[in-house]
Design an enzyme around this catalytic site. Structure first.
Site, PDB file in Angstrom:
ATOM      1  N   ASP A  75       0.815  -1.213   0.000  1.00  0.00           N
ATOM      2  CA  ASP A  75       0.000   0.000   0.000  1.00  0.00           C
ATOM      3  C   ASP A  75       0.850   1.265   0.000  1.00  0.00           C
ATOM      4  O   ASP A  75       2.073   1.213   0.150  1.00  0.00           O
ATOM      5  CB  ASP A  75      -0.948   0.009   1.207  1.00  0.00           C
ATOM      6  CG  ASP A  75      -0.298  -0.533   2.479  1.00  0.00           C
ATOM      7  OD1 ASP A  75       0.922  -0.325   2.656  1.00  0.00           O
ATOM      8  OD2 ASP A  75      -0.991  -1.163   3.286  1.00  0.00           O
ATOM      9  N   ASP A 114      -7.433  -4.443  14.676  1.00  0.00           N
ATOM     10  CA  ASP A 114      -8.781  -4.796  14.235  1.00  0.00           C
ATOM     11  C   ASP A 114      -8.759  -5.872  13.156  1.00  0.00           C
ATOM     12  O   ASP A 114      -9.777  -6.148  12.522  1.00  0.00           O
ATOM     13  CB  ASP A 114      -9.535  -3.561  13.727  1.00  0.00           C
ATOM     14  CG  ASP A 114      -8.856  -2.892  12.532  1.00  0.00           C
ATOM     15  OD1 ASP A 114      -7.800  -3.388  12.087  1.00  0.00           O
ATOM     16  OD2 ASP A 114      -9.374  -1.862  12.055  1.00  0.00           O
ATOM     17  N   HIS A 173      -7.142  -5.942  10.266  1.00  0.00           N
ATOM     18  CA  HIS A 173      -7.025  -5.559   8.862  1.00  0.00           C
ATOM     19  C   HIS A 173      -5.637  -5.896   8.335  1.00  0.00           C
ATOM     20  O   HIS A 173      -4.655  -5.812   9.065  1.00  0.00           O
ATOM     21  CB  HIS A 173      -7.326  -4.065   8.655  1.00  0.00           C
ATOM     22  CG  HIS A 173      -6.251  -3.134   9.110  1.00  0.00           C
ATOM     23  ND1 HIS A 173      -6.289  -2.464  10.309  1.00  0.00           N
ATOM     24  CD2 HIS A 173      -5.090  -2.734   8.522  1.00  0.00           C
ATOM     25  CE1 HIS A 173      -5.221  -1.706  10.441  1.00  0.00           C
ATOM     26  NE2 HIS A 173      -4.472  -1.860   9.366  1.00  0.00           N
ATOM     27  N   GLU A 189      -9.652  -2.636   5.716  1.00  0.00           N
ATOM     28  CA  GLU A 189     -10.208  -2.473   7.049  1.00  0.00           C
ATOM     29  C   GLU A 189     -11.483  -3.296   7.213  1.00  0.00           C
ATOM     30  O   GLU A 189     -12.000  -3.861   6.241  1.00  0.00           O
ATOM     31  CB  GLU A 189     -10.460  -0.988   7.301  1.00  0.00           C
ATOM     32  CG  GLU A 189      -9.154  -0.181   7.308  1.00  0.00           C
ATOM     33  CD  GLU A 189      -9.373   1.306   7.485  1.00  0.00           C
ATOM     34  OE1 GLU A 189     -10.258   1.856   6.808  1.00  0.00           O
ATOM     35  OE2 GLU A 189      -8.656   1.911   8.298  1.00  0.00           O
TER      36      GLU A 189
END
Length: 276
Positions: A72, A140, A142, A147
């Site tokens: 990313d 979380d 991801h 996400e």
């Protein structure tokens, strides 16, 4: 699926680096046979990169015939900004090894057409294929910037960040929310699933619930890391702190396999000796 449990972060980082080293050396890359490696950013892989640099310096591994693809990049952040993932990769890894800069592929968050940039990157990934995709996760669950709620068949795309992610990233921008990028370019879950092999690094007690969701519960798009239960060759590498939410019998089972897992990182000859 393998779960490799080491006592602490440094040992987990070393195990992961040895595994990457062995996979590349055994592949015996050359001018007509490149090893393709997917790479993450963040704090978790820093220890792994440090060990890989050591192995390169000692002559145990060369990256001359390795192509890398990063997961990313922020949208709109100058490439030379200290928090861009271009800067992260060059400062923490690439400039310390013998990789050809033309073989280090990172999404361009300043491309004039972001959608075309994502499509071109995805095409490169499909064309070359990824031999080993290394990833980290957030608390979380991801992976990359996929996400909670991201499609488990998603592809490289433009992604708007959740407010929680923006707030969490503010520490890298002087705690000034106005300076934190709100959009990114990211590979998709489906993109990573196409890799021949996936290794996910999970360390620290703050990642323990995410590891529990990844290992012991079902596949769920609210915990995108759980998708890799369905990959035929997934290795989760973690430290003891990350196992705090796992059942005792789960930890005991996978620790009982460590004598098998450790054979995967047995010492090899240097790349030069291996070719000879």
């Amino acid at each position: 699926m393998r779960l490799v449990i080491l006592d602490e972060y440094n040992l987990a980082s070393e195990w992961a680096a040895k595994y990457i080293r062995n996979r590349i050396v055994q592949f015996m890359p050359g001018p007509d046979k490149f090893f393709t490696l997917g790479l993450p950013t963040g704090s978790t892989p820093l220890g792994c990169y440090k060990k890989l640099i050591e192995y390169h310096t000692s002559g145990d591994i060369s990256f001359k015939y390795v192509k890398t693809f990063n997961m990313d990049e922020y949208v709109g952040l100058p490439r030379d900004h200290p928090e861009s993932y271009h800067s992260y990769m060059w400062n923490n890894f690439f400039k310390h090894i013998d990789i050809d800069p033309a073989n280090a592929h990172i999404l361009d968050g300043n491309a004039p057409d972001l959608q075309k940039e994502c499509e071109a990157f995805e095409q490169k990934l499909r064309s070359w294929g990824i031999d080993l995709f290394v990833g980290g996760i957030g608390p979380d669950g991801h992976i990359a910037f996929n996400e909670p709620g991201s499609s488990l068949v998603s592809r490289t795309r433009v992604k708007t960040l959740a407010k929680d992610t923006i707030v969490a990233n503010a520490r890298f921008f002087g705690n000034d929310l106005s300076k934190v990028p709100t959009m990114t370019l990211t590979v998709g879950v489906g993109t990573v699933m196409d890799a021949r092999e996936v290794m996910i690094l999970i360390t620290g007690a703050h990642k323990a619930f995410a590891l529990y969701k990844a290992i012991e519960e079902g596949v769920n798009h609210m915990w995108t890391v759980s998708a890799f239960q369905q990959h035929p060759r997934t290795i989760f590498v973690c430290d003891e702190d990350a196992t705090l939410e796992l059942r005792v019998k789960t930890v005991k089972y996978f620790k009982g396999l460590m004598h098998v897992h450790n054979k995967l990182v047995d010492p090899l000859h240097s790349m030069k000796d291996y070719k000879n």
